[in-house]
Design a protein around this motif. Structure first.
Motif, mmCIF file in Angstrom:
data_model
loop_
_atom_site.group_PDB
_atom_site.id
_atom_site.type_symbol
_atom_site.label_atom_id
_atom_site.label_comp_id
_atom_site.label_asym_id
_atom_site.label_seq_id
_atom_site.Cartn_x
_atom_site.Cartn_y
_atom_site.Cartn_z
ATOM 1 N N THR A 155 6.687 7.308 2.985
ATOM 2 C CA THR A 155 8.264 8.277 1.874
ATOM 3 C C THR A 155 8.793 8.806 2.608
ATOM 4 O O THR A 155 10.009 9.045 2.897
ATOM 5 N N LEU A 171 -9.279 2.231 0.551
ATOM 6 C CA LEU A 171 -7.941 1.650 0.351
ATOM 7 C C LEU A 171 -7.318 2.700 -0.236
ATOM 8 O O LEU A 171 -5.727 2.855 -0.687
ATOM 9 N N GLU A 172 -8.170 2.989 -1.766
ATOM 10 C CA GLU A 172 -7.851 3.443 -2.851
ATOM 11 C C GLU A 172 -7.273 4.984 -2.593
ATOM 12 O O GLU A 172 -6.365 5.665 -2.652
ATOM 13 N N PHE A 209 -12.714 -0.866 -1.586
ATOM 14 C CA PHE A 209 -12.080 -1.777 -2.042
ATOM 15 C C PHE A 209 -11.314 0.840 -2.072
ATOM 16 O O PHE A 209 -9.908 0.621 -2.778
ATOM 17 N N ILE A 219 -0.633 7.494 2.828
ATOM 18 C CA ILE A 219 0.055 6.462 3.742
ATOM 19 C C ILE A 219 1.548 6.357 3.051
ATOM 20 O O ILE A 219 2.515 6.192 3.895
ATOM 21 N N VAL A 220 1.054 6.421 2.056
ATOM 22 C CA VAL A 220 2.557 5.935 0.939
ATOM 23 C C VAL A 220 3.450 6.733 1.536
ATOM 24 O O VAL A 220 4.695 6.707 1.557
ATOM 25 N N VAL A 270 -6.865 6.093 1.012
ATOM 26 C CA VAL A 270 -5.670 6.059 2.144
ATOM 27 C C VAL A 270 -4.608 5.932 1.347
ATOM 28 O O VAL A 270 -3.188 6.108 2.354
ATOM 29 N N GLU A 271 -4.454 5.543 0.948
ATOM 30 C CA GLU A 271 -3.735 4.288 -0.411
ATOM 31 C C GLU A 271 -2.487 5.617 -0.385
ATOM 32 O O GLU A 271 -0.679 5.707 0.651
ATOM 33 N N GLY A 272 -2.475 6.860 -1.176
ATOM 34 C CA GLY A 272 -1.460 8.070 -1.478
ATOM 35 C C GLY A 272 -1.022 8.259 -0.407
ATOM 36 O O GLY A 272 0.289 8.733 -0.250
#
Length: 215
Positions: free
Chosen positions: A212, A200-201, A197, A207-208, A203-205
């Motif tokens: 974008t 994912l936190e 988890f 990726i988003v 790599v989330e930024g």
């Protein structure tokens, strides 16, 4: 249930994770440093889950009381290293890797050899110590020697106590007397899940941001 689980995971995943028992107030005395050292591994769930894994794995070795010291000693070294102004790259990612690695070993039900286990404790101990050192190095003007001494003592004492306590509870309360025990494997899966988890936190930024930007 989903609401409570999401809240728990959100709390767990707060990146390295901004935890401070003094609520951000400056540390000025030995007792401040001691309190901060005791509080950080408890309030920082990434560190707490890792030291639980250390304690349980150590309890399956022939040196259950001394094996956690491989972590404690290098953790202190990492803390001193960063507090002196040196940099430790990719600290958050390596902390996540430590959770995935020890959690995965526990979940597998197969112990590594004692030498390899101690080497993992030591290697990841330096990383966790670097994170602790970064906290105190971030203080404006640095911390006084008395504060830093208290901080190190608090870090070492609470983490050793947690490790020994986790191993004891695993054996006596959950009946996990060896690595093949189902309860030990379930705990390991949970720790690895927390690591996944947190990964994912991280790599989330990016990726988003990439998606974008592509739009």
């Amino acid at each position: 249930m989903k609401k409570y689980l999401a809240a728990a995971l959100a709390l767990t995943a707060t990146p390295a994770f901004a935890h401070h028992p003094l609520n951000g107030l400056p540390m000025e005395t030995f007792s401040h440093g001691l309190l901060s050292g005791v509080g950080h591994p408890i309030l920082g769930f990434d560190h707490l889950f890792f030291i639980v894994a250390v304690g349980i794995l150590a309890s399956f070795t022939a040196s259950r009381l001394t094996a956690p010291l491989a972590y404690i000693l290098t953790m202190l070294a990492g803390c001193v290293f960063v507090s002196l102004g040196f940099q430790m790259p990719l600290t958050e990612g390596l902390i996540v890797l430590s959770l995935l690695t020890l959690g995965g070993i526990l979940a597998s039900g197969r112990m590594t050899g004692q030498t390899a286990t101690l080497a993992l404790f030591a290697a990841f101990g330096f990383v966790h110590g670097a994170a602790f050192g970064g906290t105190i190095a971030g203080q404006e003007g640095g911390a006084a020697a008395t504060v830093f001494t208290g901080y190190l003592i608090g870090l070492a004492a609470i983490q050793y106590a947690i490790a020994i306590g986790a191993g004891w509870l695993a054996r006596t309360l959950f009946g996990a007397t060896d690595a093949t025990a189902t309860n030990a494997r379930l705990i390991g899966a949970g720790i690895a899940g927390v690591g996944a988890f947190l990964a994912l936190e991280i790599v989330e930024g990016p990726i988003v941001a990439a998606l974008t930007g592509a739009v």
